[in-house]
Design a protein around this motif. Structure first.
Motif, PDB file in Angstrom:
ATOM      1  N   LYS A  54       0.870  -1.172   0.000  1.00 18.92           N
ATOM      2  CA  LYS A  54       0.000   0.000   0.000  1.00 18.92           C
ATOM      3  C   LYS A  54       0.910   1.226   0.000  1.00 18.92           C
ATOM      4  CE  LYS A  54      -3.337  -2.578   2.768  1.00 18.92           C
ATOM      5  NZ  LYS A  54      -3.958  -2.705   4.117  1.00 18.92           N
ATOM      6  N   LEU A  55       0.961   1.907  -1.118  1.00 21.75           N
ATOM      7  CA  LEU A  55       1.932   2.975  -1.308  1.00 21.75           C
ATOM      8  C   LEU A  55       1.317   4.353  -1.077  1.00 21.75           C
ATOM      9  CD1 LEU A  55       3.661   1.634  -4.559  1.00 21.75           C
ATOM     10  CD2 LEU A  55       4.290   1.203  -2.166  1.00 21.75           C
ATOM     11  N   ILE A  56       2.143   5.261  -0.537  1.00 22.24           N
ATOM     12  CA  ILE A  56       1.795   6.674  -0.391  1.00 22.24           C
ATOM     13  C   ILE A  56       2.954   7.476  -0.960  1.00 22.24           C
ATOM     14  CG2 ILE A  56       1.311   8.548   1.235  1.00 22.24           C
ATOM     15  CD1 ILE A  56       0.344   6.391   3.214  1.00 22.24           C
ATOM     16  N   VAL A  57       2.700   8.344  -1.902  1.00 24.01           N
ATOM     17  CA  VAL A  57       3.747   9.175  -2.492  1.00 24.01           C
ATOM     18  C   VAL A  57       3.893  10.456  -1.682  1.00 24.01           C
ATOM     19  CG1 VAL A  57       4.419  10.536  -4.510  1.00 24.01           C
ATOM     20  CG2 VAL A  57       3.463   8.250  -4.819  1.00 24.01           C
ATOM     21  N   ALA A  58       5.128  10.742  -1.262  1.00 24.93           N
ATOM     22  CA  ALA A  58       5.411  11.958  -0.485  1.00 24.93           C
ATOM     23  C   ALA A  58       6.446  12.797  -1.224  1.00 24.93           C
ATOM     24  CB  ALA A  58       5.916  11.593   0.908  1.00 24.93           C
ATOM     25  N   HIS A  59       6.186  14.101  -1.325  1.00 19.34           N
ATOM     26  CA  HIS A  59       7.079  15.009  -2.055  1.00 19.34           C
ATOM     27  C   HIS A  59       7.270  16.287  -1.251  1.00 19.34           C
ATOM     28  CE1 HIS A  59       8.867  17.147  -5.498  1.00 19.34           C
ATOM     29  NE2 HIS A  59       8.142  18.178  -5.096  1.00 19.34           N
ATOM     30  N   LEU A  60       8.518  16.698  -1.069  1.00 20.38           N
ATOM     31  CA  LEU A  60       8.800  17.965  -0.403  1.00 20.38           C
ATOM     32  C   LEU A  60       9.315  18.975  -1.417  1.00 20.38           C
ATOM     33  CD1 LEU A  60      10.086  18.702   3.044  1.00 20.38           C
ATOM     34  CD2 LEU A  60      11.381  19.722   1.190  1.00 20.38           C
ATOM     35  N   ASN A  61       8.613  20.103  -1.509  1.00 17.69           N
ATOM     36  CA  ASN A  61       9.022  21.203  -2.390  1.00 17.69           C
ATOM     37  C   ASN A  61       9.990  22.081  -1.611  1.00 17.69           C
ATOM     38  OD1 ASN A  61       9.236  23.612  -3.864  1.00 17.69           O
ATOM     39  ND2 ASN A  61       7.145  23.463  -4.652  1.00 17.69           N
ATOM     40  N   HIS A  62      11.276  22.100  -2.029  1.00 19.46           N
ATOM     41  CA  HIS A  62      12.314  22.817  -1.291  1.00 19.46           C
ATOM     42  C   HIS A  62      12.267  24.337  -1.509  1.00 19.46           C
ATOM     43  CE1 HIS A  62      13.751  18.701  -1.494  1.00 19.46           C
ATOM     44  NE2 HIS A  62      14.617  18.956  -0.538  1.00 19.46           N
ATOM     45  N   CYS A  63      11.459  24.780  -2.481  1.00 17.24           N
ATOM     46  CA  CYS A  63      11.324  26.222  -2.768  1.00 17.24           C
ATOM     47  C   CYS A  63      12.685  26.874  -3.073  1.00 17.24           C
ATOM     48  CB  CYS A  63      10.651  26.946  -1.595  1.00 17.24           C
ATOM     49  SG  CYS A  63       9.008  26.337  -1.185  1.00 17.24           S
ATOM     50  N   LEU A  64      13.572  26.118  -3.718  1.00 21.78           N
ATOM     51  CA  LEU A  64      14.906  26.645  -4.023  1.00 21.78           C
ATOM     52  C   LEU A  64      15.054  27.061  -5.482  1.00 21.78           C
ATOM     53  CD1 LEU A  64      17.151  24.102  -2.066  1.00 21.78           C
ATOM     54  CD2 LEU A  64      16.776  26.509  -1.510  1.00 21.78           C
ATOM     55  N   ARG A  65      14.181  26.524  -6.355  1.00 23.02           N
ATOM     56  CA  ARG A  65      14.365  26.764  -7.788  1.00 23.02           C
ATOM     57  C   ARG A  65      13.122  27.368  -8.431  1.00 23.02           C
ATOM     58  NH1 ARG A  65      14.432  21.995  -9.939  1.00 23.02           N
ATOM     59  NH2 ARG A  65      14.018  20.856  -8.025  1.00 23.02           N
ATOM     60  N   GLY A  66      12.328  28.076  -7.614  1.00 25.95           N
ATOM     61  CA  GLY A  66      11.188  28.815  -8.152  1.00 25.95           C
ATOM     62  C   GLY A  66      10.212  27.953  -8.918  1.00 25.95           C
ATOM     63  N   ALA A  67       9.966  28.351 -10.171  1.00 32.29           N
ATOM     64  CA  ALA A  67       8.988  27.657 -11.005  1.00 32.29           C
ATOM     65  C   ALA A  67       9.399  26.215 -11.266  1.00 32.29           C
ATOM     66  CB  ALA A  67       8.830  28.404 -12.336  1.00 32.29           C
ATOM     67  N   GLU A  68      10.704  25.965 -11.296  1.00 29.98           N
ATOM     68  CA  GLU A  68      11.177  24.591 -11.531  1.00 29.98           C
ATOM     69  C   GLU A  68      10.769  23.683 -10.372  1.00 29.98           C
ATOM     70  OE1 GLU A  68      15.421  22.264 -12.190  1.00 29.98           O
ATOM     71  OE2 GLU A  68      15.270  24.382 -12.750  1.00 29.98           O
TER      72      GLU A  68
ATOM     73  N   ASP B 282      10.664  26.361   2.934  1.00 24.06           N
ATOM     74  CA  ASP B 282      11.693  27.300   2.479  1.00 24.06           C
ATOM     75  C   ASP B 282      13.034  26.826   3.045  1.00 24.06           C
ATOM     76  OD1 ASP B 282      13.383  29.379   1.861  1.00 24.06           O
ATOM     77  OD2 ASP B 282      12.021  30.962   2.516  1.00 24.06           O
ATOM     78  N   VAL B 283      13.668  25.912   2.323  1.00 20.13           N
ATOM     79  CA  VAL B 283      14.897  25.289   2.807  1.00 20.13           C
ATOM     80  C   VAL B 283      16.027  26.313   2.923  1.00 20.13           C
ATOM     81  CG1 VAL B 283      16.693  23.609   2.226  1.00 20.13           C
ATOM     82  CG2 VAL B 283      14.277  22.989   2.027  1.00 20.13           C
ATOM     83  N   GLY B 284      16.038  27.297   2.040  1.00 21.63           N
ATOM     84  CA  GLY B 284      17.070  28.323   2.111  1.00 21.63           C
ATOM     85  C   GLY B 284      17.025  29.082   3.424  1.00 21.63           C
ATOM     86  N   SER B 285      15.831  29.485   3.838  1.00 19.52           N
ATOM     87  CA  SER B 285      15.679  30.206   5.104  1.00 19.52           C
ATOM     88  C   SER B 285      15.976  29.296   6.290  1.00 19.52           C
ATOM     89  CB  SER B 285      14.254  30.758   5.224  1.00 19.52           C
ATOM     90  OG  SER B 285      14.005  31.714   4.213  1.00 19.52           O
ATOM     91  N   PHE B 286      15.545  28.039   6.177  1.00 19.51           N
ATOM     92  CA  PHE B 286      15.802  27.069   7.240  1.00 19.51           C
ATOM     93  C   PHE B 286      17.299  26.856   7.421  1.00 19.51           C
ATOM     94  CE2 PHE B 286      16.149  22.356   8.210  1.00 19.51           C
ATOM     95  CZ  PHE B 286      15.979  22.510   9.580  1.00 19.51           C
ATOM     96  N   ALA B 287      18.015  26.729   6.305  1.00 21.58           N
ATOM     97  CA  ALA B 287      19.467  26.524   6.364  1.00 21.58           C
ATOM     98  C   ALA B 287      20.157  27.722   7.010  1.00 21.58           C
ATOM     99  CB  ALA B 287      20.017  26.285   4.965  1.00 21.58           C
ATOM    100  N   ALA B 288      19.743  28.924   6.626  1.00 24.29           N
ATOM    101  CA  ALA B 288      20.358  30.129   7.180  1.00 24.29           C
ATOM    102  C   ALA B 288      20.083  30.252   8.678  1.00 24.29           C
ATOM    103  CB  ALA B 288      19.834  31.363   6.451  1.00 24.29           C
ATOM    104  N   ALA B 289      18.859  29.931   9.083  1.00 23.76           N
ATOM    105  CA  ALA B 289      18.490  30.062  10.492  1.00 23.76           C
ATOM    106  C   ALA B 289      19.214  29.051  11.365  1.00 23.76           C
ATOM    107  CB  ALA B 289      16.973  29.889  10.652  1.00 23.76           C
ATOM    108  N   GLU B 290      19.450  27.855  10.830  1.00 21.05           N
ATOM    109  CA  GLU B 290      20.063  26.789  11.625  1.00 21.05           C
ATOM    110  C   GLU B 290      21.564  26.669  11.394  1.00 21.05           C
ATOM    111  OE1 GLU B 290      18.490  24.983  13.888  1.00 21.05           O
ATOM    112  OE2 GLU B 290      16.643  26.090  13.520  1.00 21.05           O
ATOM    113  N   GLY B 291      22.126  27.483  10.485  1.00 22.16           N
ATOM    114  CA  GLY B 291      23.552  27.400  10.207  1.00 22.16           C
ATOM    115  C   GLY B 291      23.944  26.117   9.497  1.00 22.16           C
TER     116      GLY B 291
END
Length: 458
Positions: free
Chosen positions: A46-60, A85-94
């Motif tokens: 029984k499959l569930i597809v999970a996808h995380l949008n990293h918001c790093l490449r805009g429209a891509e 928003d992985v970029g903001s997360f990375a900056a906040a957490e170093g």
């Protein structure tokens, strides 16, 4: 194609009828993985597809999300996604973007698994990824555990069915099946270490050995088997020699000196990991310094390690502890119903009754949904105390809350700040960390209670 399916099936990674979260980015590897898992007819997964949008490449990035949603729809498989928003997360957490993205993905996948009763999370890492990981860790400096790289069965339900399959095999499979995939434009950026190894170092190494990818993957597999044996020996020796109490770990000097140096270093690692939850920033130089402390003729001495860790020798005993002591907190608050409740530790607990959402995945550990029927008011909120236990959501047996904190790598001095929410004497939420089985929302529920904890970190 039959050979590739056999490589996956023969590993026996999944049980018949098991619910599996499939991590799908839209790239070639994950598209192939999803298609392969749908074709394991005898397993009836029984499959569930999970996808995380990293918001790093805009429209891509948005295009990747739509592509995976359409892909799941074609297979008639449930699809869940989240935007971070992985970029903001990375900056906040170093963190680096790679590390931040990995943390965000795995947290999301595990949350999806918990909410939907999945017992496995399938990842699309393949043999080429394994070879690259070995080289990355070799270049950064690593022992046997690091060079073992990735395991087919990892921690926290992670499964990697494609580790015995090469990238070339996967692309042939996709072409034969007539399947399309998305290409991440950043994969060509050789300023990223993994990409540089993939596009520059491995092609160079293939001049010396055309099968270098296979050899590196085989080396990782051999080291993993050796590491399993050594860890078993370390665990047994640690259980025999060590005492854990009062947020410290103690080992006898005479007992340590009776063991070989290699085992002593592993015992030091084990003690530090039990105390803090990981070995980040702990290097061989630190382990050597501890070993010199043990062998020293001085009866009393101490050593400070990164991240407020300390090792003290006092005559015939070695003690591992944290320099930063927990600030003991003692308070209780009664929650009578909906509302916003400022807590004595400076945090705020918000409780709101809502219609049951279609998806209980919140995307944030600071927000949780619990059942109003299973967790009736009044609630009691108080700080974590030594000895507290709870049953994590999705599990049957109880667990020490302290063990949860260790697994989550929460430093000792922060643990006493974490509020526990009780209903009828049982924990329903370790606030900002983990839900309990007590508050599980059943599919038939019409309404839920939305909990949010603010300012969970100091």
């Amino acid at each position: 194609m039959k050979d590739l399916l056999a490589k996956v099936r023969n590993q026996n990674l999944f049980s018949t009828g098991e619910t599996v979260v499939v991590a799908v980015s839209g790239g070639a590897d994950s598209v192939a993985l999803l298609d392969i898992l749908t074709r394991l007819d005898t397993e009836r997964l029984k499959l569930i597809v999970a996808h995380l949008n990293h918001c790093l490449r805009g429209a891509e990035s948005d295009g990747d999300e739509r592509f995976v949603a359409d892909l799941a729809a074609r297979y008639h498989i449930p699809f869940l996604s989240i935007r971070v928003d992985v970029g903001s997360f990375a900056a906040a957490e170093g963190l680096s973007l790679e590390d931040a993205g990995r943390q965000a993905r795995y947290a999301f996948f595990r949350e999806v698994a918990r909410r939907h009763g999945a017992t496995s999370i399938a990842l699309a890492h393949h043999m080429d990824d394994q070879a690259e990981t070995v080289l990355i860790r070799l270049l950064r400096g690593s022992g046997g555990a690091g060079l073992s790289a990735m395991a087919a069965v990892g921690d926290n339900m992670l499964k990697r069915p494609l580790l015995k399959v090469t990238r070339a095999e996967l692309e042939r499979y996709l072409n034969e099946r007539g399947l399309n995939w998305r290409t991440d434009s950043t994969n060509a950026d050789t300023a990223i270490l993994r990409n540089s190894i993939r596009h520059e170092l491995i092609p160079l190494l293939k001049k010396y050995n055309p099968k270098v990818t296979e050899r590196l993957a085989a080396t990782a597999e051999i080291l993993a088997s050796d590491e399993e044996l050594l860890e078993q020996l370390t665990d047994e020796t640690f259980s025999r020699l060590a005492r854990s109490e009062d947020e410290s770990v103690r080992l006898g000097i005479a007992s340590l000196l009776g063991e070989r140096r290699g085992l002593r270093l592993r015992l030091y690692r084990h003690a530090l990991c039990e105390l803090r939850g990981d070995l980040m920033r702990i290097a061989l130089t630190h382990l050597d310094a501890i070993d010199r402390l043990v062998a020293s003729s001085r009866p009393n001495a101490s050593l400070n390690l990164p991240d407020d860790l300390r090792v003290e020798r006092s005559y015939d005993e070695l003690r591992f502890t944290s320099v930063t002591k927990p600030i003991e907190q003692s308070w209780e608050m009664t929650i009578s119903g909906e509302g916003s409740y400022p807590l004595p530790n400076g945090m705020t607990l918000s409780v709101q009754r809502l219609p049951r959402p279609a998806d209980l995945v919140t995307g944030s550990e600071k927000i949780a949904y619990v059942s109003a029927e299973a967790a009736p008011f009044p609630w009691l909120v108080r700080p974590f105390a030594a000895g507290d236990r709870f049953t994590p959501l999705g599990l049957n047996g109880s667990q020490k809350v302290k063990e949860l904190f260790i697994n989550k790598k929460l430093p000792p001095h922060e643990r006493s700040r974490v509020p526990l929410v009780f209903s009828e004497g049982d924990v329903i939420w370790v606030a900002g960390v983990r839900l309990a089985e007590k508050g599980r929302v059943k599919p038939a529920a019409d309404a839920v209670l939305r909990l949010e904890i603010l300012e969970i970190t100091p």
